[in-house]
Design a protein around this motif. Sequence first.
Motif, PDB file in Angstrom:
ATOM      1  N   ARG A  50       2.617  -0.211  -5.894  1.00  0.00           N
ATOM      2  CA  ARG A  50       1.542  -0.430  -6.863  1.00  0.00           C
ATOM      3  C   ARG A  50       0.588  -1.492  -6.329  1.00  0.00           C
ATOM      4  O   ARG A  50       1.012  -2.462  -5.708  1.00  0.00           O
ATOM      5  CB  ARG A  50       2.121  -0.873  -8.197  1.00  0.00           C
ATOM      6  CG  ARG A  50       3.087   0.175  -8.770  1.00  0.00           C
ATOM      7  CD  ARG A  50       3.759  -0.316  -9.979  1.00  0.00           C
ATOM      8  NE  ARG A  50       2.915   0.052 -11.114  1.00  0.00           N
ATOM      9  CZ  ARG A  50       3.233  -0.184 -12.360  1.00  0.00           C
ATOM     10  NH1 ARG A  50       4.340  -0.822 -12.652  1.00  0.00           N
ATOM     11  NH2 ARG A  50       2.449   0.190 -13.333  1.00  0.00           N
ATOM     12  N   GLU A  51      -0.692  -1.320  -6.643  1.00  0.00           N
ATOM     13  CA  GLU A  51      -1.686  -2.282  -6.170  1.00  0.00           C
ATOM     14  C   GLU A  51      -1.439  -3.649  -6.805  1.00  0.00           C
ATOM     15  O   GLU A  51      -1.362  -3.782  -8.022  1.00  0.00           O
ATOM     16  CB  GLU A  51      -3.082  -1.778  -6.505  1.00  0.00           C
ATOM     17  CG  GLU A  51      -4.165  -2.591  -5.846  1.00  0.00           C
ATOM     18  CD  GLU A  51      -5.535  -1.979  -5.993  1.00  0.00           C
ATOM     19  OE1 GLU A  51      -6.454  -2.728  -6.318  1.00  0.00           O
ATOM     20  OE2 GLU A  51      -5.671  -0.751  -5.799  1.00  0.00           O
ATOM     21  N   HIS A  52      -1.288  -4.634  -5.957  1.00  0.00           N
ATOM     22  CA  HIS A  52      -1.020  -6.001  -6.413  1.00  0.00           C
ATOM     23  C   HIS A  52      -2.279  -6.854  -6.351  1.00  0.00           C
ATOM     24  O   HIS A  52      -2.593  -7.570  -7.286  1.00  0.00           O
ATOM     25  CB  HIS A  52       0.093  -6.620  -5.566  1.00  0.00           C
ATOM     26  CG  HIS A  52       0.567  -7.931  -6.066  1.00  0.00           C
ATOM     27  ND1 HIS A  52      -0.024  -9.110  -5.699  1.00  0.00           N
ATOM     28  CD2 HIS A  52       1.561  -8.235  -6.924  1.00  0.00           C
ATOM     29  CE1 HIS A  52       0.593 -10.101  -6.305  1.00  0.00           C
ATOM     30  NE2 HIS A  52       1.556  -9.593  -7.055  1.00  0.00           N
ATOM     31  N   SER A  53      -2.993  -6.793  -5.236  1.00  0.00           N
ATOM     32  CA  SER A  53      -4.237  -7.542  -5.081  1.00  0.00           C
ATOM     33  C   SER A  53      -5.060  -6.893  -3.977  1.00  0.00           C
ATOM     34  O   SER A  53      -4.562  -6.057  -3.228  1.00  0.00           O
ATOM     35  CB  SER A  53      -3.964  -9.014  -4.758  1.00  0.00           C
ATOM     36  OG  SER A  53      -3.176  -9.163  -3.603  1.00  0.00           O
ATOM     37  N   TYR A  54      -6.316  -7.269  -3.902  1.00  0.00           N
ATOM     38  CA  TYR A  54      -7.165  -6.764  -2.838  1.00  0.00           C
ATOM     39  C   TYR A  54      -8.181  -7.825  -2.442  1.00  0.00           C
ATOM     40  O   TYR A  54      -8.394  -8.781  -3.178  1.00  0.00           O
ATOM     41  CB  TYR A  54      -7.854  -5.447  -3.220  1.00  0.00           C
ATOM     42  CG  TYR A  54      -8.741  -5.515  -4.439  1.00  0.00           C
ATOM     43  CD1 TYR A  54     -10.099  -5.751  -4.304  1.00  0.00           C
ATOM     44  CD2 TYR A  54      -8.222  -5.336  -5.709  1.00  0.00           C
ATOM     45  CE1 TYR A  54     -10.918  -5.813  -5.415  1.00  0.00           C
ATOM     46  CE2 TYR A  54      -9.028  -5.395  -6.821  1.00  0.00           C
ATOM     47  CZ  TYR A  54     -10.382  -5.632  -6.671  1.00  0.00           C
ATOM     48  OH  TYR A  54     -11.185  -5.700  -7.769  1.00  0.00           O
ATOM     49  N   PHE A  55      -8.754  -7.667  -1.270  1.00  0.00           N
ATOM     50  CA  PHE A  55      -9.642  -8.615  -0.595  1.00  0.00           C
ATOM     51  C   PHE A  55      -8.880  -9.867  -0.167  1.00  0.00           C
ATOM     52  O   PHE A  55      -8.846 -10.205   0.987  1.00  0.00           O
ATOM     53  CB  PHE A  55     -10.866  -8.997  -1.421  1.00  0.00           C
ATOM     54  CG  PHE A  55     -11.797  -7.859  -1.717  1.00  0.00           C
ATOM     55  CD1 PHE A  55     -12.189  -6.969  -0.740  1.00  0.00           C
ATOM     56  CD2 PHE A  55     -12.281  -7.668  -2.992  1.00  0.00           C
ATOM     57  CE1 PHE A  55     -13.048  -5.921  -1.017  1.00  0.00           C
ATOM     58  CE2 PHE A  55     -13.147  -6.626  -3.278  1.00  0.00           C
ATOM     59  CZ  PHE A  55     -13.531  -5.751  -2.296  1.00  0.00           C
ATOM     60  N   ASP A  56      -8.287 -10.571  -1.102  1.00  0.00           N
ATOM     61  CA  ASP A  56      -7.496 -11.763  -0.816  1.00  0.00           C
ATOM     62  C   ASP A  56      -6.087 -11.564  -1.361  1.00  0.00           C
ATOM     63  O   ASP A  56      -5.893 -10.805  -2.308  1.00  0.00           O
ATOM     64  CB  ASP A  56      -8.101 -13.004  -1.488  1.00  0.00           C
ATOM     65  CG  ASP A  56      -9.457 -13.364  -0.917  1.00  0.00           C
ATOM     66  OD1 ASP A  56      -9.590 -13.382   0.318  1.00  0.00           O
ATOM     67  OD2 ASP A  56     -10.382 -13.625  -1.706  1.00  0.00           O
ATOM     68  N   VAL A  57      -5.147 -12.292  -0.793  1.00  0.00           N
ATOM     69  CA  VAL A  57      -3.772 -12.254  -1.293  1.00  0.00           C
ATOM     70  C   VAL A  57      -3.676 -13.246  -2.449  1.00  0.00           C
ATOM     71  O   VAL A  57      -3.993 -14.421  -2.281  1.00  0.00           O
ATOM     72  CB  VAL A  57      -2.762 -12.626  -0.185  1.00  0.00           C
ATOM     73  CG1 VAL A  57      -1.350 -12.637  -0.720  1.00  0.00           C
ATOM     74  CG2 VAL A  57      -2.882 -11.652   0.982  1.00  0.00           C
ATOM     75  N   ASP A  58      -3.283 -12.773  -3.603  1.00  0.00           N
ATOM     76  CA  ASP A  58      -3.077 -13.647  -4.758  1.00  0.00           C
ATOM     77  C   ASP A  58      -1.715 -14.316  -4.579  1.00  0.00           C
ATOM     78  O   ASP A  58      -0.701 -13.838  -5.080  1.00  0.00           O
ATOM     79  CB  ASP A  58      -3.136 -12.830  -6.039  1.00  0.00           C
ATOM     80  CG  ASP A  58      -3.077 -13.669  -7.297  1.00  0.00           C
ATOM     81  OD1 ASP A  58      -2.611 -14.833  -7.220  1.00  0.00           O
ATOM     82  OD2 ASP A  58      -3.473 -13.169  -8.355  1.00  0.00           O
ATOM     83  N   GLU A  59      -1.705 -15.409  -3.828  1.00  0.00           N
ATOM     84  CA  GLU A  59      -0.448 -16.024  -3.419  1.00  0.00           C
ATOM     85  C   GLU A  59       0.434 -16.478  -4.584  1.00  0.00           C
ATOM     86  O   GLU A  59       1.634 -16.167  -4.581  1.00  0.00           O
ATOM     87  CB  GLU A  59      -0.714 -17.184  -2.456  1.00  0.00           C
ATOM     88  CG  GLU A  59      -1.265 -16.711  -1.133  1.00  0.00           C
ATOM     89  CD  GLU A  59      -1.490 -17.848  -0.166  1.00  0.00           C
ATOM     90  OE1 GLU A  59      -0.625 -18.741  -0.071  1.00  0.00           O
ATOM     91  OE2 GLU A  59      -2.537 -17.837   0.520  1.00  0.00           O
TER      92      GLU A  59
END
Length: 66
Positions: A48-57
Amino acid sequence: MALDRLRAVCAEFGIAPDTLDVDEAAATDPGLRAEYGDRLPVVLLDGREHSYFDVDEPRLRADLSR
């Protein structure tokens, strides 16, 4: 940069991320380009998509802790 951050967070949990080059994979699966092409890089967690462009650390650490 995103892959470096992703690898660092995953290393904290003793896992290594899998990677997929969407441009290369689109040759046999054009749906990938249609799905993710405008949001690269994309981080998927359990498919499932978790984040995009940047990693939501912070969110990724929380989700990997579960």
